[in-house]
Design a protein around this motif. Sequence first.
Motif, short mmCIF file in Angstrom:
data_model
loop_
_atom_site.label_atom_id
_atom_site.label_comp_id
_atom_site.label_asym_id
_atom_site.label_seq_id
_atom_site.Cartn_x
_atom_site.Cartn_y
_atom_site.Cartn_z
N THR A 103 17.23 -4.89 -5.96
CA THR A 103 16.01 -5.48 -5.80
C THR A 103 15.93 -5.03 -4.70
N ALA A 104 16.94 -5.43 -3.72
CA ALA A 104 17.40 -5.60 -2.03
C ALA A 104 17.79 -3.93 -1.63
N ASP A 105 18.27 -2.67 -2.40
CA ASP A 105 18.69 -2.30 -1.89
C ASP A 105 18.17 -0.84 -2.64
N VAL A 106 17.63 -1.01 -3.78
CA VAL A 106 17.61 0.51 -4.40
C VAL A 106 15.17 0.04 -5.02
N LEU A 107 15.58 -0.79 -5.11
CA LEU A 107 13.94 -0.85 -5.54
C LEU A 107 12.78 -0.25 -4.56
N LYS A 129 8.38 3.37 -3.71
CA LYS A 129 7.65 4.20 -2.51
C LYS A 129 8.15 5.96 -3.35
N LYS A 130 8.81 5.54 -4.18
CA LYS A 130 8.83 7.01 -3.99
C LYS A 130 8.81 7.64 -5.26
N TYR A 131 8.64 6.55 -5.91
CA TYR A 131 8.30 7.09 -7.24
C TYR A 131 6.94 6.14 -8.03
N VAL A 132 6.94 5.27 -7.59
CA VAL A 132 6.04 4.03 -8.71
C VAL A 132 4.80 4.45 -7.81
N GLU A 133 4.84 4.22 -6.55
CA GLU A 133 3.56 4.30 -6.03
C GLU A 133 2.96 6.12 -5.79
N THR A 134 3.81 7.08 -5.75
CA THR A 134 3.27 8.19 -6.59
C THR A 134 2.25 8.30 -7.92
N GLY A 135 2.74 7.24 -8.71
CA GLY A 135 2.45 7.68 -10.02
C GLY A 135 2.64 7.98 -10.67
N GLY A 144 14.04 -18.08 4.13
CA GLY A 144 12.91 -16.48 3.92
C GLY A 144 12.91 -15.51 2.85
N GLY A 145 12.32 -15.38 2.52
CA GLY A 145 11.63 -14.35 1.31
C GLY A 145 11.55 -12.72 1.38
N GLY A 146 11.59 -12.02 -0.06
CA GLY A 146 11.95 -11.21 0.13
C GLY A 146 10.51 -10.03 0.65
N ASP A 147 10.48 -8.43 0.83
CA ASP A 147 9.16 -8.06 1.64
C ASP A 147 8.11 -8.17 -0.19
N VAL A 148 7.11 -8.92 0.17
CA VAL A 148 6.11 -9.04 -0.96
C VAL A 148 5.23 -7.44 -0.52
N SER A 149 5.06 -7.43 0.37
CA SER A 149 4.01 -6.16 1.17
C SER A 149 4.77 -5.30 0.61
N LEU A 150 5.87 -4.84 -0.10
CA LEU A 150 6.02 -3.70 -1.21
C LEU A 150 5.37 -2.78 -1.72
N PHE A 151 4.83 -4.56 -2.84
CA PHE A 151 3.66 -4.57 -3.99
C PHE A 151 2.51 -3.98 -3.59
N ALA A 152 2.12 -4.21 -2.80
CA ALA A 152 0.75 -4.08 -2.00
C ALA A 152 -0.24 -3.25 -2.38
N GLY A 153 -1.23 -3.17 -3.58
CA GLY A 153 -1.69 -1.61 -4.13
C GLY A 153 -1.60 -1.33 -5.51
N ILE A 154 -0.14 -1.83 -5.89
CA ILE A 154 0.28 -1.10 -6.88
C ILE A 154 0.19 -1.56 -7.58
#
Length: 225
Positions: free
Chosen positions: A74-78, A83-89, A33-43
């Motif tokens: 990476t799993a619990d905090v990133l 979502k809160k700070y990077v996606e918002t710029g 199983g892998g990580g949730d790469v969708s987290l980085f989509a569009g960033i």
Amino acid sequence: RTWALVGGSVLLAAIIVVVLIVVSSGDSDSGSGGGDVSLFAGIPQQGIELGDPKAPVTLVEYADPQCPYCKQYTADVLPDLVKKYVETGDVRMELHLLTFIGPDSDKLARAAYAAGDQDLMWQWIDIAYARQETENSGYATSDFIDSVSEAAGANVEQVNSESGSEAVTRQISEAETAAQSAAINSTPSFEIGPTGGEMTAMNVNQLETSEFEGPIDEQLADAQK
């Protein structure tokens, strides 16, 4: 957390620490199983950087690919911070990979940096952490690395050909130099500051989102003054 940087090279601090880390990493997910790469989509992503280059605040992470606490962060905090700070710029991130735990660290870091040439470093290391096995067990085989590259959406052959390049070797050396300059003695460790400005150490006592929110919000408030 892991060990100390001493005299220009990174050394394991004590046998008892090694034993504790090995035990803790023994519970890690060693499956396919892998990580949730969708987290980085569009960033926006370029090399070691994640997020808007013009974000007012920069968060720097120092990590070792074999470090189980880096996996925990990476799993619990990133995901929360992205979502809160990077996606918002508001925040851009940098990832400096160190290789002091052992040979597998070097193999994994090289592949991650090579994936960074395809702007997929963050996806690559996320998956590598999700599949992390017992440190220094030799798990970072060619097949393991290829499977991570494929899951990250990277060109496998390109990752393999570039992982041994002078450019990647230089990135590893630069990460070690930066860690020494910042007096980093454990992983994961973090620095924070205004983008383009002076970075300062972030004191993190527990790998929980709340530990990061205060310093980040303080930096954002300073940026708005």
